[in-house]
Design a protein around this motif. Structure first.
Motif, PDB file in Angstrom:
ATOM      1  N   ASP A   2       0.831  -1.202   0.000  1.00 25.87           N
ATOM      2  CA  ASP A   2       0.000   0.000   0.000  1.00 25.87           C
ATOM      3  C   ASP A   2       0.870   1.260   0.000  1.00 25.87           C
ATOM      4  OD1 ASP A   2       0.928  -0.213   2.594  1.00 25.87           O
ATOM      5  OD2 ASP A   2      -0.951   0.405   3.517  1.00 25.87           O
ATOM      6  N   ILE A   3       0.227   2.383  -0.155  1.00 21.53           N
ATOM      7  CA  ILE A   3       0.950   3.648  -0.324  1.00 21.53           C
ATOM      8  C   ILE A   3       1.735   4.042   0.926  1.00 21.53           C
ATOM      9  CG2 ILE A   3      -0.997   5.112   0.317  1.00 21.53           C
ATOM     10  CD1 ILE A   3       1.579   5.800  -2.448  1.00 21.53           C
ATOM     11  N   THR A   4       1.254   3.657   2.104  1.00 27.36           N
ATOM     12  CA  THR A   4       2.006   4.003   3.319  1.00 27.36           C
ATOM     13  C   THR A   4       3.334   3.259   3.361  1.00 27.36           C
ATOM     14  OG1 THR A   4       0.751   2.347   4.559  1.00 27.36           O
ATOM     15  CG2 THR A   4      -0.034   4.620   4.677  1.00 27.36           C
ATOM     16  N   ALA A   5       3.345   2.002   2.922  1.00 26.80           N
ATOM     17  CA  ALA A   5       4.597   1.246   2.874  1.00 26.80           C
ATOM     18  C   ALA A   5       5.546   1.854   1.843  1.00 26.80           C
ATOM     19  CB  ALA A   5       4.319  -0.215   2.551  1.00 26.80           C
ATOM     20  N   ILE A   6       5.003   2.246   0.713  1.00 16.98           N
ATOM     21  CA  ILE A   6       5.832   2.858  -0.330  1.00 16.98           C
ATOM     22  C   ILE A   6       6.413   4.179   0.169  1.00 16.98           C
ATOM     23  CG2 ILE A   6       5.778   3.895  -2.632  1.00 16.98           C
ATOM     24  CD1 ILE A   6       3.706   1.744  -3.374  1.00 16.98           C
ATOM     25  N   ALA A   7       5.586   4.988   0.821  1.00 15.83           N
ATOM     26  CA  ALA A   7       6.068   6.258   1.362  1.00 15.83           C
ATOM     27  C   ALA A   7       7.136   6.022   2.425  1.00 15.83           C
ATOM     28  CB  ALA A   7       4.903   7.056   1.943  1.00 15.83           C
ATOM     29  N   GLY A   8       6.934   5.007   3.254  1.00 15.33           N
ATOM     30  CA  GLY A   8       7.921   4.679   4.283  1.00 15.33           C
ATOM     31  C   GLY A   8       9.251   4.264   3.681  1.00 15.33           C
ATOM     32  N   GLY A  36      14.186   3.779  -6.204  1.00 15.82           N
ATOM     33  CA  GLY A  36      13.313   4.189  -7.299  1.00 15.82           C
ATOM     34  C   GLY A  36      12.766   3.010  -8.073  1.00 15.82           C
ATOM     35  N   ILE A  37      13.617   2.034  -8.326  1.00 11.03           N
ATOM     36  CA  ILE A  37      13.176   0.834  -9.052  1.00 11.03           C
ATOM     37  C   ILE A  37      12.189   0.037  -8.211  1.00 11.03           C
ATOM     38  CG2 ILE A  37      13.965  -1.394  -9.951  1.00 11.03           C
ATOM     39  CD1 ILE A  37      16.514   0.114 -10.892  1.00 11.03           C
ATOM     40  N   LEU A  38      12.442  -0.064  -6.906  1.00  8.14           N
ATOM     41  CA  LEU A  38      11.529  -0.783  -6.010  1.00  8.14           C
ATOM     42  C   LEU A  38      10.155  -0.115  -5.975  1.00  8.14           C
ATOM     43  CD1 LEU A  38      11.141  -3.014  -3.853  1.00  8.14           C
ATOM     44  CD2 LEU A  38      11.875  -1.327  -2.177  1.00  8.14           C
ATOM     45  N   ILE A  39      10.139   1.196  -5.868  1.00  2.00           N
ATOM     46  CA  ILE A  39       8.866   1.928  -5.830  1.00  2.00           C
ATOM     47  C   ILE A  39       8.153   1.835  -7.174  1.00  2.00           C
ATOM     48  CG2 ILE A  39       7.852   4.233  -5.605  1.00  2.00           C
ATOM     49  CD1 ILE A  39       9.893   4.769  -3.383  1.00  2.00           C
ATOM     50  N   LEU A  40       8.907   1.924  -8.271  1.00  2.00           N
ATOM     51  CA  LEU A  40       8.303   1.786  -9.596  1.00  2.00           C
ATOM     52  C   LEU A  40       7.674   0.406  -9.767  1.00  2.00           C
ATOM     53  CD1 LEU A  40       7.823   3.038 -12.409  1.00  2.00           C
ATOM     54  CD2 LEU A  40       9.990   2.025 -13.097  1.00  2.00           C
ATOM     55  N   THR A  41       8.353  -0.616  -9.296  1.00  2.00           N
ATOM     56  CA  THR A  41       7.803  -1.971  -9.374  1.00  2.00           C
ATOM     57  C   THR A  41       6.516  -2.084  -8.563  1.00  2.00           C
ATOM     58  OG1 THR A  41      10.036  -2.858  -9.634  1.00  2.00           O
ATOM     59  CG2 THR A  41       8.328  -4.417  -8.984  1.00  2.00           C
ATOM     60  N   ALA A  42       6.513  -1.493  -7.383  1.00  2.00           N
ATOM     61  CA  ALA A  42       5.302  -1.515  -6.552  1.00  2.00           C
ATOM     62  C   ALA A  42       4.163  -0.753  -7.226  1.00  2.00           C
ATOM     63  CB  ALA A  42       5.597  -0.918  -5.176  1.00  2.00           C
ATOM     64  N   ALA A  43       4.481   0.374  -7.855  1.00  2.00           N
ATOM     65  CA  ALA A  43       3.452   1.151  -8.544  1.00  2.00           C
ATOM     66  C   ALA A  43       2.873   0.382  -9.724  1.00  2.00           C
ATOM     67  CB  ALA A  43       4.033   2.489  -9.006  1.00  2.00           C
ATOM     68  N   ILE A  44       3.740  -0.300 -10.459  1.00  2.00           N
ATOM     69  CA  ILE A  44       3.259  -1.097 -11.593  1.00  2.00           C
ATOM     70  C   ILE A  44       2.360  -2.222 -11.100  1.00  2.00           C
ATOM     71  CG2 ILE A  44       4.008  -2.708 -13.397  1.00  2.00           C
ATOM     72  CD1 ILE A  44       6.422  -0.824 -13.822  1.00  2.00           C
ATOM     73  N   THR A  45       2.732  -2.835  -9.993  1.00  2.00           N
ATOM     74  CA  THR A  45       1.904  -3.888  -9.411  1.00  2.00           C
ATOM     75  C   THR A  45       0.542  -3.342  -8.996  1.00  2.00           C
ATOM     76  OG1 THR A  45       3.893  -4.995  -8.613  1.00  2.00           O
ATOM     77  CG2 THR A  45       1.812  -5.663  -7.615  1.00  2.00           C
ATOM     78  N   MET A  46       0.533  -2.128  -8.447  1.00  2.00           N
ATOM     79  CA  MET A  46      -0.733  -1.508  -8.042  1.00  2.00           C
ATOM     80  C   MET A  46      -1.604  -1.177  -9.252  1.00  2.00           C
ATOM     81  SD  MET A  46       0.634   0.998  -4.975  1.00  2.00           S
ATOM     82  CE  MET A  46      -0.800   2.028  -5.023  1.00  2.00           C
ATOM     83  N   LEU A  47      -0.970  -0.917 -10.394  1.00  2.00           N
ATOM     84  CA  LEU A  47      -1.707  -0.544 -11.603  1.00  2.00           C
ATOM     85  C   LEU A  47      -2.271  -1.733 -12.367  1.00  2.00           C
ATOM     86  CD1 LEU A  47       0.472   2.327 -13.077  1.00  2.00           C
ATOM     87  CD2 LEU A  47      -1.850   2.507 -12.204  1.00  2.00           C
ATOM     88  N   ALA A  48      -1.880  -2.945 -12.023  1.00  2.00           N
ATOM     89  CA  ALA A  48      -2.311  -4.133 -12.768  1.00  2.00           C
ATOM     90  C   ALA A  48      -3.833  -4.235 -12.890  1.00  2.00           C
ATOM     91  CB  ALA A  48      -1.717  -5.391 -12.148  1.00  2.00           C
TER      92      ALA A  48
END
Length: 130
Positions: A2-8, A36-48
């Motif tokens: 979730d976004i809180t984990a990404i922000a953290g 940056g790559i980790l957050i981008l991967t998480a964002a792509i997963t969220m966009l699926a």
């Protein structure tokens, strides 16, 4: 994730970069890029789920599936371009970052040419019928 984990993760990485930059500046760049790559991967997963929803909406509307593909390709180019440009800015290379952004914008224009061609054809057909 979730976004809180990404922000953290982002805040933790930023603090780590500030501390490491004092002793090993090249390591700070690596940490920043990895984050940056980790957050981008998480964002792509969220966009699926959004990708599948766009495909379903396109199919339900009876539109060509190529339009959805073009939209998703352009979105991917935007994300990759932004990540690369930000990494360059973090390294102090703002001129290179600007060139990457220009290349990304050019790539989006090239990707979207079929949509413009289709739109021009539609307008031409409408003008002929009037």
């Amino acid at each position: 994730m979730d976004i809180t984990a990404i922000a953290g993760i982002g805040i933790l990485s930023a603090v780590l970069c500030v501390i490491v930059r004092q002793y090993k500046p090249e390591m700070a760049l690596g940490i920043s890029t990895a984050c940056g790559i980790l957050i981008l991967t998480a964002a792509i997963t969220m966009l699926a789920p959004s990708v599948s929803a766009i495909a379903e909406l396109t199919e339900a509307a009876g539109l060509d599936e190529g339009y959805a593909a073009i939209l998703l390709k352009a979105l991917a180019v935007c994300y990759i371009t932004q990540l690369a440009a930000d990494c360059c800015r973090d390294a102090g290379e703002s001129a290179i970052a600007g060139k990457i952004e220009l290349a990304g914008k050019s790539a989006i224009v090239v990707i979207s040419l079929p949509v413009f061609a289709s739109l021009a054809e539609l307008v031409t057909n409408l003008i002929k019928t009037v």
